[in-house]
Enzyme design. Structure first.
Site, PDB file in Angstrom:
ATOM      1  N   ASP A  19       1.012  -1.218   0.071  1.00 34.74           N
ATOM      2  CA  ASP A  19       0.129   0.014   0.035  1.00 34.74           C
ATOM      3  C   ASP A  19       0.837   1.156   0.073  1.00 34.74           C
ATOM      4  OD1 ASP A  19      -2.205   1.383   0.062  1.00 34.74           O
ATOM      5  OD2 ASP A  19      -2.834   1.173   2.232  1.00 34.74           O
ATOM      6  N   ARG A  23      -0.050   7.625  -2.863  1.00 36.10           N
ATOM      7  CA  ARG A  23       0.459   8.897  -1.899  1.00 36.10           C
ATOM      8  C   ARG A  23       1.842   8.941  -2.483  1.00 36.10           C
ATOM      9  NH1 ARG A  23      -1.241   6.166   3.491  1.00 36.10           N
ATOM     10  NH2 ARG A  23      -1.335   4.511   1.910  1.00 36.10           N
ATOM     11  N   TRP A  24       2.555   8.075  -2.423  1.00 38.05           N
ATOM     12  CA  TRP A  24       3.927   8.172  -2.871  1.00 38.05           C
ATOM     13  C   TRP A  24       4.340   9.225  -4.002  1.00 38.05           C
ATOM     14  CZ3 TRP A  24       7.185   7.225  -7.209  1.00 38.05           C
ATOM     15  CH2 TRP A  24       8.365   7.054  -7.093  1.00 38.05           C
ATOM     16  N   ASN A  67     -10.895  -3.148  -6.183  1.00 37.46           N
ATOM     17  CA  ASN A  67     -10.041  -2.051  -6.984  1.00 37.46           C
ATOM     18  C   ASN A  67     -10.586  -1.957  -8.498  1.00 37.46           C
ATOM     19  OD1 ASN A  67      -6.835  -3.328  -5.461  1.00 37.46           O
ATOM     20  ND2 ASN A  67      -8.018  -1.568  -5.097  1.00 37.46           N
TER      21      ASN A  67
HETATM   22  C1  FPP Z   1      -2.190   0.055  -3.175  1.00 36.26           C
HETATM   23  O1  FPP Z   1      -1.643   1.316  -2.926  1.00 36.26           O
HETATM   24  C2  FPP Z   1      -1.620  -0.656  -4.517  1.00 36.26           C
HETATM   25  C3  FPP Z   1      -2.405  -1.169  -5.501  1.00 36.26           C
HETATM   26  C4  FPP Z   1      -3.818  -1.245  -5.356  1.00 36.26           C
HETATM   27  C5  FPP Z   1      -1.670  -1.824  -6.580  1.00 36.26           C
HETATM   28  C6  FPP Z   1      -0.566  -2.407  -6.119  1.00 36.26           C
HETATM   29  C7  FPP Z   1       0.564  -2.505  -7.353  1.00 36.26           C
HETATM   30  C8  FPP Z   1       1.880  -2.513  -7.405  1.00 36.26           C
HETATM   31  C9  FPP Z   1       2.585  -2.717  -6.387  1.00 36.26           C
HETATM   32  C10 FPP Z   1       2.201  -2.877  -8.649  1.00 36.26           C
HETATM   33  C11 FPP Z   1       2.386  -4.226  -9.218  1.00 36.26           C
HETATM   34  C12 FPP Z   1       1.200  -4.328  -9.937  1.00 36.26           C
HETATM   35  C13 FPP Z   1       1.019  -5.629 -10.592  1.00 36.26           C
HETATM   36  C14 FPP Z   1      -0.285  -5.381 -11.191  1.00 36.26           C
HETATM   37  C15 FPP Z   1       1.852  -6.582 -10.585  1.00 36.26           C
HETATM   38  P1  FPP Z   1      -2.754   2.352  -3.276  1.00 36.26           P
HETATM   39  O2  FPP Z   1      -2.738   2.954  -4.783  1.00 36.26           O
HETATM   40  O3  FPP Z   1      -3.898   2.314  -2.857  1.00 36.26           O
HETATM   41  O4  FPP Z   1      -2.039   3.829  -2.537  1.00 36.26           O
HETATM   42  P2  FPP Z   1      -2.576   4.836  -1.793  1.00 36.26           P
HETATM   43  O5  FPP Z   1      -3.183   4.209  -0.360  1.00 36.26           O
HETATM   44  O6  FPP Z   1      -1.448   5.656  -1.533  1.00 36.26           O
HETATM   45  O7  FPP Z   1      -3.633   5.700  -2.531  1.00 36.26           O
END
Ligand code: FPP
Length: 249
Positions: A19, A23-24, A67
């Site tokens: 996660d 935000r990154w 998602n």
């Molecule tokens: C959650 O961060 C992350 C995800 C929903 C996707 C995770 C995907 C990867 C690490 C890349 C690898 C991908 C694949 C398809 C192999 P968020 O988007 O919810 O971040 P946030 O909480 O900061 O909004």
């Protein structure tokens, strides 16, 4: 400083909720999708690190069924990462096999085909098994298992009284892997978001604030160090577990 780890107590199975990508990216004035690309690059690093440490199973949450409700461009960007950016050398160079758990039928056909071909191309590797949970929902996994078992009862293949924990385990998408020893969630939230609910019944949980793209070797070692500092009791008392350890030695 990277923490010194006890090489005899490396978790056999690490599960990760990656996660903090969005935000990154936003912290850097970038679109969220850049965070997912950085997250994928980091997944490659962490896969190599885990494989080098002797972890046998790494299972990461890449995309939940929920998602699919994100803005279409973000969903497309994540699917695009699977189609174009996963480097196969990662598996070939590290003797790592690739697997998927989730409801594949909901994924675009091109993504299903790509994932299947990656599984086939790496099936001979017997080092670490790296699994991405894609179109995954633990509740759906349990619904699916329940339907499969109900059909067997209906067909007379088994009786309802024969259903036990092992029956359910065998009908999960993860049936071929052991339960996670350690579940890590990056990005500061303290919840498990419909991930491996059955399988994490006795996992050790580790939450950290680091955004996934920044979760480096030092952060991974800290998580494993925390795991190694705990006594896993599986419902027994401290004294019983200590006795078991003595007998093993
Ligand atoms: C959650 O961060 C992350 C995800 C929903 C996707 C995770 C995907 C990867 C690490 C890349 C690898 C991908 C694949 C398809 C192999 P968020 O988007 O919810 O971040 P946030 O909480 O900061 O909004």
């Amino acid at each position: 400083m990277t923490a010194e780890l006890d090489k005899t107590r490396i978790p056999q199975h690490i599960a990760i909720i990656m996660d903090g990508n969005g935000r990154w990216a936003m912290d850097r004035g970038l679109d969220r999708t850049f965070g997912h690309k950085a997250g994928l690059d980091n997944l490659e690093n962490v896969t190599t690190l885990c494989s080098n440490l002797g972890v046998k199973y790494l299972t990461v949450y890449a995309f939940s069924i929920e998602n699919f409700d994100r803005p279409a461009y973000e969903v497309e960007a994540l699917m695009g990462l699977v189609l174009s950016f996963i480097k196969m050398d990662l598996f070939h160079n590290n003797n790592v096999s690739f697997h998927v758990v989730g409801d594949r039928d909901r994924l675009p056909k091109s993504v299903q085909d790509k994932l299947r071909s990656m599984e086939e191309e790496t099936a001979m590797y017997d080092g670490m098994a790296m699994t991405i949970a894609m179109s995954y929902s633990s509740k759906q996994e349990l619904v699916n298992a329940t339907k499969l078992i109900a059909r067997k009862v209906q067909n007379g293949e088994m009786s309802a009284d024969d259903i036990n924990e092992e029956t359910i385990r065998q009908h999960l998408w993860t049936s071929w892997m052991p339960d996670p020893d350690l579940l890590i969630r990056t990005g500061g939230e303290v919840r498990i978001s419909n991930y491996l609910l059955w399988q994490c019944a006795y996992s050790e949980f580790y939450f950290c604030d680091t955004y996934w793209p920044d979760f480096n070797e030092e952060a991974l070692h800290k998580a494993i160090e925390s795991y190694q500092s705990r006594q896993r009791r599986f419902g027994k008392t401290e004294a019983q577990v200590e006795e078991e350890v003595k007998v093993k030695k």
